[in-house]
Design a protein around this motif. Structure first.
Motif, PDB file in Angstrom:
ATOM      1  N   ALA A 173      17.946  15.179 -37.504  1.00  0.00           N
ATOM      2  CA  ALA A 173      16.577  14.918 -37.043  1.00  0.00           C
ATOM      3  C   ALA A 173      16.464  13.521 -36.455  1.00  0.00           C
ATOM      4  N   GLU A 174      17.085  12.547 -37.092  1.00  0.00           N
ATOM      5  CA  GLU A 174      17.018  11.164 -36.595  1.00  0.00           C
ATOM      6  C   GLU A 174      17.632  11.049 -35.204  1.00  0.00           C
ATOM      7  N   VAL A 175      18.735  11.744 -34.977  1.00  0.00           N
ATOM      8  CA  VAL A 175      19.387  11.711 -33.661  1.00  0.00           C
ATOM      9  C   VAL A 175      18.445  12.281 -32.590  1.00  0.00           C
ATOM     10  N   LEU A 176      17.839  13.431 -32.905  1.00  0.00           N
ATOM     11  CA  LEU A 176      16.910  14.038 -31.935  1.00  0.00           C
ATOM     12  C   LEU A 176      15.690  13.151 -31.699  1.00  0.00           C
ATOM     13  N   LEU A 177      15.129  12.620 -32.761  1.00  0.00           N
ATOM     14  CA  LEU A 177      13.923  11.789 -32.605  1.00  0.00           C
ATOM     15  C   LEU A 177      14.216  10.517 -31.831  1.00  0.00           C
ATOM     16  N   ALA A 178      15.406   9.945 -32.009  1.00  0.00           N
ATOM     17  CA  ALA A 178      15.774   8.763 -31.241  1.00  0.00           C
ATOM     18  C   ALA A 178      15.819   9.082 -29.748  1.00  0.00           C
ATOM     19  N   ALA A 179      16.278  10.280 -29.413  1.00  0.00           N
ATOM     20  CA  ALA A 179      16.333  10.688 -28.013  1.00  0.00           C
ATOM     21  C   ALA A 179      14.945  10.945 -27.424  1.00  0.00           C
ATOM     22  N   LEU A 180      13.957  11.163 -28.277  1.00  0.00           N
ATOM     23  CA  LEU A 180      12.599  11.439 -27.807  1.00  0.00           C
ATOM     24  C   LEU A 180      11.689  10.222 -27.841  1.00  0.00           C
ATOM     25  N   ALA A 181      12.239   9.090 -28.280  1.00  0.00           N
ATOM     26  CA  ALA A 181      11.425   7.861 -28.354  1.00  0.00           C
ATOM     27  C   ALA A 181      11.073   7.395 -26.947  1.00  0.00           C
ATOM     28  N   PRO A 182       9.847   6.890 -26.753  1.00  0.00           N
ATOM     29  CA  PRO A 182       9.428   6.411 -25.418  1.00  0.00           C
ATOM     30  C   PRO A 182      10.172   5.133 -25.012  1.00  0.00           C
TER      31      PRO A 182
ATOM     32  N   VAL B 262       2.593  19.365 -33.702  1.00  0.00           N
ATOM     33  CA  VAL B 262       3.030  17.981 -33.954  1.00  0.00           C
ATOM     34  C   VAL B 262       3.669  17.379 -32.702  1.00  0.00           C
ATOM     35  N   PHE B 263       4.538  18.144 -32.042  1.00  0.00           N
ATOM     36  CA  PHE B 263       5.148  17.617 -30.812  1.00  0.00           C
ATOM     37  C   PHE B 263       4.094  17.371 -29.733  1.00  0.00           C
ATOM     38  N   ALA B 264       3.141  18.271 -29.596  1.00  0.00           N
ATOM     39  CA  ALA B 264       2.082  18.085 -28.591  1.00  0.00           C
ATOM     40  C   ALA B 264       1.278  16.827 -28.887  1.00  0.00           C
ATOM     41  N   GLU B 265       0.948  16.619 -30.156  1.00  0.00           N
ATOM     42  CA  GLU B 265       0.199  15.416 -30.535  1.00  0.00           C
ATOM     43  C   GLU B 265       1.019  14.159 -30.267  1.00  0.00           C
ATOM     44  N   GLY B 266       2.307  14.214 -30.584  1.00  0.00           N
ATOM     45  CA  GLY B 266       3.171  13.057 -30.353  1.00  0.00           C
ATOM     46  C   GLY B 266       3.289  12.694 -28.885  1.00  0.00           C
ATOM     47  N   MET B 267       3.376  13.712 -28.025  1.00  0.00           N
ATOM     48  CA  MET B 267       3.461  13.437 -26.585  1.00  0.00           C
ATOM     49  C   MET B 267       2.119  12.939 -26.060  1.00  0.00           C
TER      50      MET B 267
ATOM     51  N   VAL C   5       2.129  17.225 -45.722  1.00  0.00           N
ATOM     52  CA  VAL C   5       2.575  16.266 -44.709  1.00  0.00           C
ATOM     53  C   VAL C   5       1.404  15.911 -43.790  1.00  0.00           C
ATOM     54  N   GLU C   6       0.653  16.908 -43.340  1.00  0.00           N
ATOM     55  CA  GLU C   6      -0.510  16.651 -42.478  1.00  0.00           C
ATOM     56  C   GLU C   6      -1.510  15.724 -43.143  1.00  0.00           C
ATOM     57  N   GLY C   7      -1.706  15.924 -44.432  1.00  0.00           N
ATOM     58  CA  GLY C   7      -2.703  15.134 -45.149  1.00  0.00           C
ATOM     59  C   GLY C   7      -2.255  13.747 -45.533  1.00  0.00           C
ATOM     60  N   THR C   8      -0.960  13.471 -45.472  1.00  0.00           N
ATOM     61  CA  THR C   8      -0.464  12.171 -45.939  1.00  0.00           C
ATOM     62  C   THR C   8       0.266  11.356 -44.881  1.00  0.00           C
ATOM     63  N   VAL C   9       0.623  11.971 -43.761  1.00  0.00           N
ATOM     64  CA  VAL C   9       1.394  11.277 -42.715  1.00  0.00           C
ATOM     65  C   VAL C   9       0.639  11.425 -41.393  1.00  0.00           C
ATOM     66  N   SER C  10       0.412  10.302 -40.697  1.00  0.00           N
ATOM     67  CA  SER C  10      -0.453  10.383 -39.521  1.00  0.00           C
ATOM     68  C   SER C  10       0.281  10.527 -38.194  1.00  0.00           C
ATOM     69  N   LYS C  11       1.336   9.807 -37.959  1.00  0.00           N
ATOM     70  CA  LYS C  11       1.994   9.809 -36.645  1.00  0.00           C
ATOM     71  C   LYS C  11       3.037  10.925 -36.540  1.00  0.00           C
ATOM     72  N   ALA C  12       3.167  11.474 -35.351  1.00  0.00           N
ATOM     73  CA  ALA C  12       4.065  12.613 -35.114  1.00  0.00           C
ATOM     74  C   ALA C  12       5.520  12.343 -35.512  1.00  0.00           C
TER      75      ALA C  12
ATOM     76  N   GLU D 243      -0.124  11.191 -27.752  1.00  0.00           N
ATOM     77  CA  GLU D 243      -0.371   9.824 -28.226  1.00  0.00           C
ATOM     78  C   GLU D 243       0.680   8.841 -27.712  1.00  0.00           C
ATOM     79  N   GLY D 244       1.746   9.362 -27.078  1.00  0.00           N
ATOM     80  CA  GLY D 244       2.770   8.494 -26.514  1.00  0.00           C
ATOM     81  C   GLY D 244       3.868   8.075 -27.473  1.00  0.00           C
ATOM     82  N   SER D 245       3.891   8.655 -28.666  1.00  0.00           N
ATOM     83  CA  SER D 245       4.942   8.292 -29.628  1.00  0.00           C
ATOM     84  C   SER D 245       6.210   9.121 -29.431  1.00  0.00           C
ATOM     85  N   LEU D 246       6.126  10.170 -28.609  1.00  0.00           N
ATOM     86  CA  LEU D 246       7.276  10.995 -28.251  1.00  0.00           C
ATOM     87  C   LEU D 246       7.250  11.206 -26.743  1.00  0.00           C
ATOM     88  N   LYS D 247       8.440  11.281 -26.141  1.00  0.00           N
ATOM     89  CA  LYS D 247       8.509  11.472 -24.700  1.00  0.00           C
ATOM     90  C   LYS D 247       9.613  12.472 -24.382  1.00  0.00           C
ATOM     91  N   SER D 248       9.243  13.470 -23.554  1.00  0.00           N
ATOM     92  CA  SER D 248      10.220  14.475 -23.158  1.00  0.00           C
ATOM     93  C   SER D 248       9.722  15.215 -21.927  1.00  0.00           C
TER      94      SER D 248
END
Length: 194
Positions: A185-194, A138-143, A75-82, A145-150
């Protein structure tokens, strides 16, 4: 103790059978007789490869952790965004769920932790440590880069995410109307969207 990397083809078939049995019945729910029936050998042949059920269970958990870790590296090698990495992580659980609603090996063993030998619980702890470390990153990187907010820390989010997916497997097994890990997972990720 035997290492999964040292398995012969015969021992590998035994581990495969034990893995399926643990995913459906748990460690305390199967015997060497069950493994022998699946593999098509006699119990003494299993004891030749794995003198104790503890050793077999530990190798199953060790191999499962290794495979899961390899999947995380993929996953790390093929997917870039958190967020996409977290969806890919959820897909690993979904793939297990789609196999007749099987459970994660270490999730099932975790449920039995109080009755397991220390050698197996050590492997289960290793699985969860590997996963939590990866998810926290992954969560730290997402926060960052601004792709996750919490308002929660990356470590708190990692634990909640993993627990949600493990729980989705368990609930999905007992309640056929459940949507499974991917939907959770989709429900949680939607709640973490900026």
């Amino acid at each position: 103790m035997k290492q999964f990397s040292d398995l012969t083809p015969s021992a590998e078939r035994i581990v495969d059978a034990a893995e399926g049995l643990i995913q459906t019945l748990g460690y305390n729910g199967f015997s060497y007789e069950d493994v022998a029936k699946i593999v098509g050998i006699r119990k003494p042949s299993i004891h030749h490869h794995f003198p104790s059920k503890m050793e077999l269970g530990a190798v199953v958990a060790q191999r499962y952790t290794h495979r899961f870790r390899e999947a995380l590296l993929h996953v790390e090698g093929t997917v870039s965004k958190a967020p996409a990495r977290l969806r890919a992580y959820a897909d690993l659980f979904e793939a297990t769920y789609e196999k007749s609603r099987r459970l994660c090996i270490c999730g099932m063993l975790g449920a039995e932790a109080d009755s397991l030998p220390q050698e197996i619980t050590a492997q289960v702890k290793r699985f969860f440590s590997v996963n939590l470390e990866w998810l926290t990153t992954v969560f730290a990187e997402g926060m960052a880069e601004g792709s996750l907010k919490s308002g929660h820390s990356a470590a708190e989010l990692a634990e909640a995410f993993m627990c949600t997916l493990e729980g989705a497997l368990v609930v999905g097994r007992g309640w056929p109307q459940a949507h499974g890990p991917r939907r959770s997972a989709e429900v949680l990720l939607a709640a973490l969207a900026p």
